[in-house]
Motif scaffolding. Structure first.
Motif, PDB file in Angstrom:
ATOM      1  N   PRO A 169       3.590   1.991   5.627  1.00  0.00           N
ATOM      2  CA  PRO A 169       4.841   1.727   4.914  1.00  0.00           C
ATOM      3  C   PRO A 169       4.667   1.762   3.389  1.00  0.00           C
ATOM      4  O   PRO A 169       3.584   1.488   2.878  1.00  0.00           O
ATOM      5  N   ASN A 170       5.739   2.122   2.686  1.00  0.00           N
ATOM      6  CA  ASN A 170       5.786   1.951   1.228  1.00  0.00           C
ATOM      7  C   ASN A 170       6.598   0.685   0.985  1.00  0.00           C
ATOM      8  O   ASN A 170       7.803   0.656   1.223  1.00  0.00           O
ATOM      9  N   ILE A 171       5.907  -0.368   0.546  1.00  0.00           N
ATOM     10  CA  ILE A 171       6.563  -1.681   0.419  1.00  0.00           C
ATOM     11  C   ILE A 171       6.888  -1.990  -1.034  1.00  0.00           C
ATOM     12  O   ILE A 171       6.036  -1.829  -1.915  1.00  0.00           O
ATOM     13  N   ILE A 205       4.498  -2.567  -5.928  1.00  0.00           N
ATOM     14  CA  ILE A 205       4.685  -1.469  -4.974  1.00  0.00           C
ATOM     15  C   ILE A 205       3.355  -1.225  -4.251  1.00  0.00           C
ATOM     16  O   ILE A 205       2.305  -1.134  -4.904  1.00  0.00           O
ATOM     17  N   PHE A 206       3.434  -1.116  -2.936  1.00  0.00           N
ATOM     18  CA  PHE A 206       2.258  -0.824  -2.106  1.00  0.00           C
ATOM     19  C   PHE A 206       2.517   0.403  -1.245  1.00  0.00           C
ATOM     20  O   PHE A 206       3.629   0.611  -0.759  1.00  0.00           O
ATOM     21  N   THR A 207       1.458   1.193  -1.014  1.00  0.00           N
ATOM     22  CA  THR A 207       1.468   2.137   0.104  1.00  0.00           C
ATOM     23  C   THR A 207       0.426   1.611   1.059  1.00  0.00           C
ATOM     24  O   THR A 207      -0.754   1.527   0.705  1.00  0.00           O
ATOM     25  N   GLY A 208       0.841   1.199   2.247  1.00  0.00           N
ATOM     26  CA  GLY A 208      -0.089   0.508   3.141  1.00  0.00           C
ATOM     27  C   GLY A 208      -0.604  -0.729   2.426  1.00  0.00           C
ATOM     28  O   GLY A 208       0.165  -1.464   1.811  1.00  0.00           O
ATOM     29  N   ASN A 209      -1.945  -0.905   2.445  1.00  0.00           N
ATOM     30  CA  ASN A 209      -2.485  -2.077   1.732  1.00  0.00           C
ATOM     31  C   ASN A 209      -3.009  -1.698   0.346  1.00  0.00           C
ATOM     32  O   ASN A 209      -3.756  -2.447  -0.267  1.00  0.00           O
ATOM     33  N   LYS A 210      -2.589  -0.532  -0.143  1.00  0.00           N
ATOM     34  CA  LYS A 210      -3.060  -0.075  -1.460  1.00  0.00           C
ATOM     35  C   LYS A 210      -2.008  -0.416  -2.520  1.00  0.00           C
ATOM     36  O   LYS A 210      -0.865   0.037  -2.435  1.00  0.00           O
ATOM     37  N   LEU A 211      -2.430  -1.224  -3.489  1.00  0.00           N
ATOM     38  CA  LEU A 211      -1.516  -1.641  -4.554  1.00  0.00           C
ATOM     39  C   LEU A 211      -1.352  -0.527  -5.578  1.00  0.00           C
ATOM     40  O   LEU A 211      -2.337  -0.007  -6.114  1.00  0.00           O
ATOM     41  N   GLN A 270      11.781   6.396  -1.716  1.00  0.00           N
ATOM     42  CA  GLN A 270      10.533   6.468  -0.928  1.00  0.00           C
ATOM     43  C   GLN A 270      10.156   5.121  -0.307  1.00  0.00           C
ATOM     44  O   GLN A 270       9.216   5.036   0.473  1.00  0.00           O
ATOM     45  N   ILE A 271      10.875   4.058  -0.724  1.00  0.00           N
ATOM     46  CA  ILE A 271      10.540   2.707  -0.231  1.00  0.00           C
ATOM     47  C   ILE A 271      11.102   2.532   1.182  1.00  0.00           C
ATOM     48  O   ILE A 271      12.268   2.823   1.428  1.00  0.00           O
ATOM     49  N   ASN A 272      10.258   2.040   2.100  1.00  0.00           N
ATOM     50  CA  ASN A 272      10.803   1.825   3.436  1.00  0.00           C
ATOM     51  C   ASN A 272      10.635   0.405   3.970  1.00  0.00           C
ATOM     52  O   ASN A 272      10.787   0.153   5.163  1.00  0.00           O
ATOM     53  N   ILE A 311       0.989  -7.761  -0.257  1.00  0.00           N
ATOM     54  CA  ILE A 311      -0.152  -7.643   0.678  1.00  0.00           C
ATOM     55  C   ILE A 311       0.126  -8.493   1.934  1.00  0.00           C
ATOM     56  O   ILE A 311      -0.229  -8.096   3.054  1.00  0.00           O
ATOM     57  N   THR A 312       0.779  -9.643   1.740  1.00  0.00           N
ATOM     58  CA  THR A 312       1.114 -10.482   2.903  1.00  0.00           C
ATOM     59  C   THR A 312       2.131  -9.746   3.774  1.00  0.00           C
ATOM     60  O   THR A 312       2.013  -9.722   5.015  1.00  0.00           O
ATOM     61  N   ALA A 313       3.119  -9.134   3.112  1.00  0.00           N
ATOM     62  CA  ALA A 313       4.146  -8.392   3.857  1.00  0.00           C
ATOM     63  C   ALA A 313       3.511  -7.245   4.634  1.00  0.00           C
ATOM     64  O   ALA A 313       3.912  -6.951   5.761  1.00  0.00           O
ATOM     65  N   TYR A 314       2.497  -6.615   4.051  1.00  0.00           N
ATOM     66  CA  TYR A 314       1.821  -5.516   4.752  1.00  0.00           C
ATOM     67  C   TYR A 314       1.256  -6.010   6.084  1.00  0.00           C
ATOM     68  O   TYR A 314       1.424  -5.383   7.128  1.00  0.00           O
ATOM     69  N   HIS A 315       0.585  -7.177   6.049  1.00  0.00           N
ATOM     70  CA  HIS A 315      -0.007  -7.693   7.291  1.00  0.00           C
ATOM     71  C   HIS A 315       1.074  -8.170   8.266  1.00  0.00           C
ATOM     72  O   HIS A 315       0.904  -8.065   9.481  1.00  0.00           O
ATOM     73  N   MET A 316       2.191  -8.648   7.732  1.00  0.00           N
ATOM     74  CA  MET A 316       3.308  -9.042   8.611  1.00  0.00           C
ATOM     75  C   MET A 316       3.925  -7.774   9.234  1.00  0.00           C
ATOM     76  O   MET A 316       4.276  -7.760  10.415  1.00  0.00           O
TER      77      MET A 316
END
Ligand code: KG4
Ligand code: ZN
Length: 342
Positions: free
Chosen positions: A11-13, A27-33, A80-82, A317-322
């Motif tokens: 995801p792009n968070i 902004i993150f792509t996956g767990n990459k800040l 691009q944000i999903n 990063i927390t949202a990525y794991h959620m």
């Protein structure tokens, strides 16, 4: 009805943090800040603390431009944000509502899901923004302006609070005693700076609570009475002993925090120790943790200073794991001002 667009891959968070007086978007792509923009409100400095109504108004004023800046730095367009992540709590009601409302509006417009993050969990998972990551299970001391707690993390989203403060937070202990010395808010970073120029030659009471809970009110009163007495004898006392007072205040607070970490190690046998939250930026605490690690053969972890105080990268990063676990938050979810509501 809120229908989501189909998602493939990582995801792009876009993550928003607005729980107190900092407005931040990452902004993150996956767990990459990719970017992390923080706008701090300076009005509170002069007012001696955070004024909730002013804080929420300031969030409204800057949130849009902070988001634009974060997107620009990440070389991203909003399309691009999903996934939109935001701090659901704990924090100041008005400030949380601004961030949550903005997040939900964006998510509805983009037809993407939202994830409401627990701010305290965010402080801890800030450890997973950059390597080296702590290994599970680890103990984390989370010390901020509003909270002080020791938790055990068995996995990213699987934790248990072992102990917490029964009155003030560690950050408040810094800020309130700093105020007694005439320092502006937040005085934690200033005490840290002056402490390095002084000597911890004054002794203050260390609050003594059983088990893994904390208390700072006895310490605070002891600093207040000490200063009152000394100022009656010599009204230049604070000025003449400024750096030594800062060093003494810092060393007493750090002593109290370190003694609880030791107790947690003894009680759990866990030797992976992390510290997080604004106060974990304190150089005295970082040094003492380092020494403790050598003495006890621990592996200790600190977060880079820019991710210790409030920021949206820790929310992202927390949202990525959620997200990985399918933990989405419905659009009608309320903000939760208290930790106990989670
Ligand atoms: O985590 P944070 O940014 O906000 C909350 O969630 O509360 O923490 C802010 C707190 C303030 O009390 C501030 O004085 C303290 O962290 N702080 C420090 C240092 N940097 C920030 N305290 C001691 N030493 C520091 N270097
Ligand atoms: Zn915080």
């Amino acid at each position: 009805m809120h229908r989501f667009k189909k998602m493939v891959g990582e995801p792009n968070i876009l993550a928003i943090e607005s729980s107190c007086d900092d407005t931040s978007v990452a902004i993150f792509t996956g767990n990459k800040l990719l970017s992390n923009v923080v706008s701090s409100q300076l009005d509170h400095e002069e007012l001696g603390g955070v004024v909730p109504e002013l804080a929420s108004r300031a969030h409204v004023q800057v949130i849009q431009s902070v988001m634009q800046k974060a997107l620009k730095e990440a070389h991203f367009s909003i399309k691009q944000i999903n996934c939109i992540a935001y701090t659901q709590g704990p924090g100041l009601l008005g400030s949380l509502i601004v961030g949550a409302g903005f997040a939900k509006g964006l998510a509805m417009g983009l037809r993407v899901p939202t994830i409401g993050v627990n701010h305290m969990e965010g402080h801890v998972l800030a450890h997973f923004i950059e390597e080296p990551y702590p290994r599970f299970p680890f103990i984390c001391l989370t010390v901020s302006g509003g909270h002080t707690q020791l938790s055990i993390y068995r996995n990213y989203l699987d934790s248990e609070i072992l102990g917490q403060t029964i009155d003030d937070a560690a950050g408040e202990a810094f800020d309130k005693t700093g105020k007694m010395l005439g320092l502006p808010y937040p005085s934690g970073p200033l005490i840290d700076r002056y402490a390095n120029l002084g000597e911890a030659k004054f002794e203050f009471a260390q609050s003594n609570v059983n088990g893994l809970d904390f208390s700072f009110s006895g310490f605070k009163t002891s600093v207040l009475y000490f200063l009152k007495k000394k100022m009656r004898e010599n009204d230049q006392f604070i000025m003449e002993n400024h750096n030594d007072l800062c060093a003494s205040i810092q060393s007493t607070i750090v002593d109290m925090l370190i003694s609880k970490i030791k107790l947690a190690i003894d009680m759990t046998g866990i030797k992976e120790i992390a510290i997080a939250g604004g106060v974990s930026a304190n150089s005295g605490l970082r040094k003492r943790l380092n020494t403790l690690s050598q003495e006890y053969g621990l592996k200790s972890y600190t977060v880079p200073i820019r991710y210790c105080t409030d920021n949206a990268a820790m929310i992202g990063i927390t949202a990525y794991h959620m997200y990985k676990q399918g933990q989405f938050t419905p659009l009608d979810a309320p903000v939760l001002t208290r930790q106990t509501s989670f």
